[in-house]
Design a protein around this motif. Structure first.
Motif, PDB file in Angstrom:
ATOM      1  N   HIS A  69       2.613   0.968  -7.691  1.00 32.20           N
ATOM      2  CA  HIS A  69       3.996   0.701  -8.074  1.00 32.20           C
ATOM      3  C   HIS A  69       4.073   0.183  -9.520  1.00 32.20           C
ATOM      4  O   HIS A  69       4.875   0.656 -10.334  1.00 32.20           O
ATOM      5  N   GLN A  75       0.961  -1.643  -4.237  1.00 36.57           N
ATOM      6  CA  GLN A  75       1.680  -2.376  -5.279  1.00 36.57           C
ATOM      7  C   GLN A  75       1.080  -2.146  -6.646  1.00 36.57           C
ATOM      8  O   GLN A  75       1.802  -2.126  -7.655  1.00 36.57           O
ATOM      9  N   LEU A 105       0.882   0.258  10.609  1.00 36.99           N
ATOM     10  CA  LEU A 105       2.292   0.253  10.260  1.00 36.99           C
ATOM     11  C   LEU A 105       2.794   1.678  10.108  1.00 36.99           C
ATOM     12  O   LEU A 105       2.151   2.492   9.445  1.00 36.99           O
ATOM     13  N   SER A 160       7.021   1.011   3.952  1.00 34.43           N
ATOM     14  CA  SER A 160       7.975   1.140   2.850  1.00 34.43           C
ATOM     15  C   SER A 160       8.680  -0.186   2.602  1.00 34.43           C
ATOM     16  O   SER A 160       8.834  -0.626   1.463  1.00 34.43           O
ATOM     17  N   ARG A 161       9.111  -0.843   3.671  1.00 39.47           N
ATOM     18  CA  ARG A 161       9.795  -2.123   3.519  1.00 39.47           C
ATOM     19  C   ARG A 161       8.865  -3.171   2.922  1.00 39.47           C
ATOM     20  O   ARG A 161       9.274  -4.026   2.145  1.00 39.47           O
ATOM     21  N   LEU A 162       7.589  -3.080   3.285  1.00 38.32           N
ATOM     22  CA  LEU A 162       6.632  -4.073   2.813  1.00 38.32           C
ATOM     23  C   LEU A 162       6.282  -3.886   1.343  1.00 38.32           C
ATOM     24  O   LEU A 162       5.969  -4.849   0.642  1.00 38.32           O
ATOM     25  N   THR A 163       6.300  -2.668   0.890  1.00 34.68           N
ATOM     26  CA  THR A 163       5.816  -2.392  -0.467  1.00 34.68           C
ATOM     27  C   THR A 163       6.931  -2.097  -1.450  1.00 34.68           C
ATOM     28  O   THR A 163       6.696  -2.029  -2.645  1.00 34.68           O
ATOM     29  N   HIS A 164       8.141  -1.890  -0.921  1.00 29.18           N
ATOM     30  CA  HIS A 164       9.276  -1.502  -1.776  1.00 29.18           C
ATOM     31  C   HIS A 164       9.036  -0.152  -2.441  1.00 29.18           C
ATOM     32  O   HIS A 164       9.549   0.099  -3.533  1.00 29.18           O
ATOM     33  N   LEU A 165       8.241   0.664  -1.776  1.00 28.74           N
ATOM     34  CA  LEU A 165       8.125   2.051  -2.227  1.00 28.74           C
ATOM     35  C   LEU A 165       8.903   2.902  -1.231  1.00 28.74           C
ATOM     36  O   LEU A 165       8.790   2.677  -0.012  1.00 28.74           O
ATOM     37  N   SER A 166       9.670   3.859  -1.692  1.00 31.34           N
ATOM     38  CA  SER A 166      10.479   4.635  -0.763  1.00 31.34           C
ATOM     39  C   SER A 166       9.601   5.513   0.120  1.00 31.34           C
ATOM     40  O   SER A 166       8.468   5.860  -0.236  1.00 31.34           O
ATOM     41  N   ILE A 167      10.120   5.860   1.272  1.00 29.75           N
ATOM     42  CA  ILE A 167       9.366   6.682   2.221  1.00 29.75           C
ATOM     43  C   ILE A 167       8.930   7.986   1.566  1.00 29.75           C
ATOM     44  O   ILE A 167       7.788   8.408   1.672  1.00 29.75           O
ATOM     45  N   SER A 180       2.460  -8.891   5.053  1.00 28.71           N
ATOM     46  CA  SER A 180       1.206  -8.744   5.794  1.00 28.71           C
ATOM     47  C   SER A 180       0.921 -10.008   6.607  1.00 28.71           C
ATOM     48  O   SER A 180       0.289  -9.942   7.656  1.00 28.71           O
ATOM     49  N   ASN A 195      17.433  -3.193   4.287  1.00 28.92           N
ATOM     50  CA  ASN A 195      16.129  -2.532   4.186  1.00 28.92           C
ATOM     51  C   ASN A 195      16.198  -1.149   3.564  1.00 28.92           C
ATOM     52  O   ASN A 195      15.266  -0.711   2.900  1.00 28.92           O
ATOM     53  N   PRO A 219      -2.076  -3.022   6.795  1.00 28.05           N
ATOM     54  CA  PRO A 219      -1.571  -4.039   5.862  1.00 28.05           C
ATOM     55  C   PRO A 219      -2.503  -4.229   4.669  1.00 28.05           C
ATOM     56  O   PRO A 219      -2.059  -4.640   3.599  1.00 28.05           O
ATOM     57  N   PHE A 227      15.123  -0.432   0.028  1.00 27.86           N
ATOM     58  CA  PHE A 227      13.738  -0.172  -0.330  1.00 27.86           C
ATOM     59  C   PHE A 227      13.259   1.178   0.201  1.00 27.86           C
ATOM     60  O   PHE A 227      12.477   1.859  -0.428  1.00 27.86           O
ATOM     61  N   GLU A 228      13.795   1.544   1.367  1.00 29.88           N
ATOM     62  CA  GLU A 228      13.312   2.779   1.984  1.00 29.88           C
ATOM     63  C   GLU A 228      13.941   4.019   1.365  1.00 29.88           C
ATOM     64  O   GLU A 228      13.318   5.059   1.280  1.00 29.88           O
ATOM     65  N   HIS A 229      15.198   3.901   0.966  1.00 23.90           N
ATOM     66  CA  HIS A 229      15.891   5.089   0.455  1.00 23.90           C
ATOM     67  C   HIS A 229      16.496   4.898  -0.914  1.00 23.90           C
ATOM     68  O   HIS A 229      17.211   5.761  -1.405  1.00 23.90           O
ATOM     69  N   TRP A 245      11.855 -13.380   5.681  1.00 21.71           N
ATOM     70  CA  TRP A 245      11.652 -12.116   6.371  1.00 21.71           C
ATOM     71  C   TRP A 245      12.030 -12.318   7.832  1.00 21.71           C
ATOM     72  O   TRP A 245      11.438 -13.141   8.516  1.00 21.71           O
ATOM     73  N   TYR A 262       6.506 -10.270  -1.602  1.00 24.18           N
ATOM     74  CA  TYR A 262       7.013  -9.570  -0.423  1.00 24.18           C
ATOM     75  C   TYR A 262       5.856  -8.978   0.368  1.00 24.18           C
ATOM     76  O   TYR A 262       5.777  -9.112   1.586  1.00 24.18           O
ATOM     77  N   GLY A 263       4.960  -8.316  -0.343  1.00 20.37           N
ATOM     78  CA  GLY A 263       3.835  -7.676   0.327  1.00 20.37           C
ATOM     79  C   GLY A 263       2.967  -8.692   1.039  1.00 20.37           C
ATOM     80  O   GLY A 263       2.569  -8.489   2.186  1.00 20.37           O
ATOM     81  N   ILE A 307      -1.469  -2.681   1.324  1.00 22.07           N
ATOM     82  CA  ILE A 307      -0.321  -3.150   0.551  1.00 22.07           C
ATOM     83  C   ILE A 307      -0.678  -3.404  -0.913  1.00 22.07           C
ATOM     84  O   ILE A 307       0.024  -2.931  -1.811  1.00 22.07           O
ATOM     85  N   GLY A 335       7.913   3.666   7.648  1.00 24.41           N
ATOM     86  CA  GLY A 335       9.115   2.901   7.340  1.00 24.41           C
ATOM     87  C   GLY A 335       8.813   1.432   7.124  1.00 24.41           C
ATOM     88  O   GLY A 335       9.260   0.833   6.136  1.00 24.41           O
ATOM     89  N   LEU A 360      -2.118  -8.741  -9.974  1.00 27.90           N
ATOM     90  CA  LEU A 360      -2.569  -7.908  -8.861  1.00 27.90           C
ATOM     91  C   LEU A 360      -4.047  -7.577  -8.963  1.00 27.90           C
ATOM     92  O   LEU A 360      -4.753  -7.514  -7.956  1.00 27.90           O
TER      93      LEU A 360
END
Lengths: 270, 270
Positions: free
Chosen positions: B53, B50, B2, B8-15, A223, A167, B43, A170-172, A259, A218-219, B46, B5, A105
């Motif tokens: 993350h 990450q 974005l 969140s889906r894009l980064t896999h970090l929760s809301i 994008s 989804n 975007p 990842f969100e919850h 996706w 994924y990211g 992202i 939500g 990264l």
DNA sequence: TCTGGACTCTCCCCCGGGGGGAGACACCAG
DNA sequence: CTGGTGTCTCCCCCCGGGGGAGAGTCCAGA
């Protein structure tokens, strides 16, 4: 009989911590004076205190420490400890992956991504499906894959296994997971059952290496999707082209990430 | 742009986590709608998400993550990350020691302990003394030892270095530490100064191996002291007979642990 | 233009495993 | 008996998360 301060000096556990361990039923003082509430420990309790100390150094949760201490025979105890050492090992592997992924990264130029738009037809597969927490995905995945393999036998040329990821995972932090293997006539056995996967349009790319590093891909994919003005909907799909079942060399692993998108209205993309 | 939500889906970090990172100034949304409070991300954010993350996966505290992200040039950032990787390495070493020590604790028969009663005369030494938190002992120790060596030159035959550990270090997690080297004419230089160590009676035993495992020996020594009906008082003393300065083989290290006691009233012990 | 469902907001409480400090009581040696 | 030290309980704080309530917002379809 030792007062809590003395016992603290002997075990190198702080007084507060000893009190907490008492409350939690982890290390009961040999005697608690009914009138004063003073805790008194026996020197015989030193080893137990030190075991707790060590386990906590290894980040074993207090509940598990309690179970370990409460284990009847030493063998059972050893087994419980061994279990935690295994977990520690896994943690270590995770750390290694995170470090290398972090390097990637922070590297100046990210490799450009090959993305392909693909119309995935409806298909019936043999699948295992569950509501799973984000922390349990790894375990669940291993179990589900084993069950699929047990039901379908060794890999065929019907195609590689795949998965659908809700989804909300990842969100919850929890959501529905579906793991499948293509099969002309899917059996019903244990948790395995035939499932009809709906047709979708997918933006597809391939992730190379450990699956734990896939979120970076994924990211990038995400994008790309955003930039290319397509709308998102439905669970993410993965397909395990090359995985730990195929080779131990994680650098050779290939995961296809799909996706879901709506094809742009105006004509054929590309 | 974005919504949270999607991001969140894009980064896999929760809301929730994204919101927390916003509050904490870690990851500011590119736009916050003034009237609705809705967060909108670009975007381009992202990769930053990450990185966060990954750092969190490595248990880097949020404050440090903030510093890393805030670092001006990439080199500085790389240095900060490297620093944390070093810490990770140390953590790993600690874990290894804890595991082996745990094995020793759970082993059926603990080796019996050689304990000796010793009258330590008053002595003047070159010493560094500080109030230190339990977590900082390792760092402090290294620094103090370096300073002593700088002031006194290479090891002499005046005797091995030693330390005094205030009991409150163990009881409350912080306390006075004193590290010394015997010296006929102690200099005054930097933090190093002459200190007169009072005479004491000590119950002494020798700990073999990594210092991190010494607390087990402490416990054994302590219960010997308790069993042999002597009263405890004053700071614990250690003496580093063989240590990392002498050999890299940690199995060969020897630390003398001296537990202050009052000689039993009735006649000379032993 | 309205409406309903999905999305997002803030706010408060909970978790685990620790720490700080107040104020009251207990212990013990001189 | 008295004073200092040890210990008690109680409440609040830390971190980095999660759960859920209740209100407001966005947007697609009718």
């Amino acid at each position: 009989m030792l007062a809590i301060g003395e016992f603290s000096r002997l075990t190198h556990l702080s007084i507060r911590t000893l009190r907490r361990y008492h409350e939690g039923g982890l290390l009961e003082p040999e005697l608690v004076d009914a009138s004063s509430g003073y805790r008194y420990y026996s020197p015989d309790q030193i080893p137990a205190a030190q075991v707790i100390h060590r386990l906590r150094e290894l980040d074993v949760p207090l509940v598990d420490v309690r179970r370990i201490l409460g284990a009847a025979d030493p063998e059972q105890r050893a087994a419980l400890v061994a279990e935690h050492l295994v977990r520690l090992e896994a943690e270590l592997a995770r750390t290694r992956v995170a470090v290398s992924s972090l390097r990637r990264l922070l590297a100046p130029e990210p490799a450009p991504l090959q993305v392909e738009l693909r119309a995935e037809p409806e298909v019936t597969v043999a699948a295992v499906e569950d509501e799973v927490g984000a922390d349990d995905v790894g375990t669940w995945f291993a179990g589900a894959m084993a069950e699929l393999d047990a039901a379908l036998g060794p890999p065929t040329d019907a195609g590689p296994p795949g998965g659908l990821y809700d989804n909300s995972l990842f969100e919850h932090g929890h959501g529905r997971l579906l793991l499948y293997r293509p099969s002309p006539e899917p059996p019903q056995r244990g948790r395995v059952r035939p499932v009809r996967l709906p047709a979708v349009e997918l933006a597809v790319t391939t992730h190379h290496g450990e699956h734990d590093g896939a979120d970076v891909t994924y990211g990038q994919l995400g994008s790309w999707v955003v930039a290319n003005a397509l709308t998102v909907a439905g669970p993410v799909r993965e397909r395990y082209l090359v995985g730990p079942r195929d080779t131990d060399d994680s650098a050779a692993w290939r995961t296809e990430i799909g996706w879901p998108v709506f094809r742009v209205a105006s004509g054929t993309p590309r």
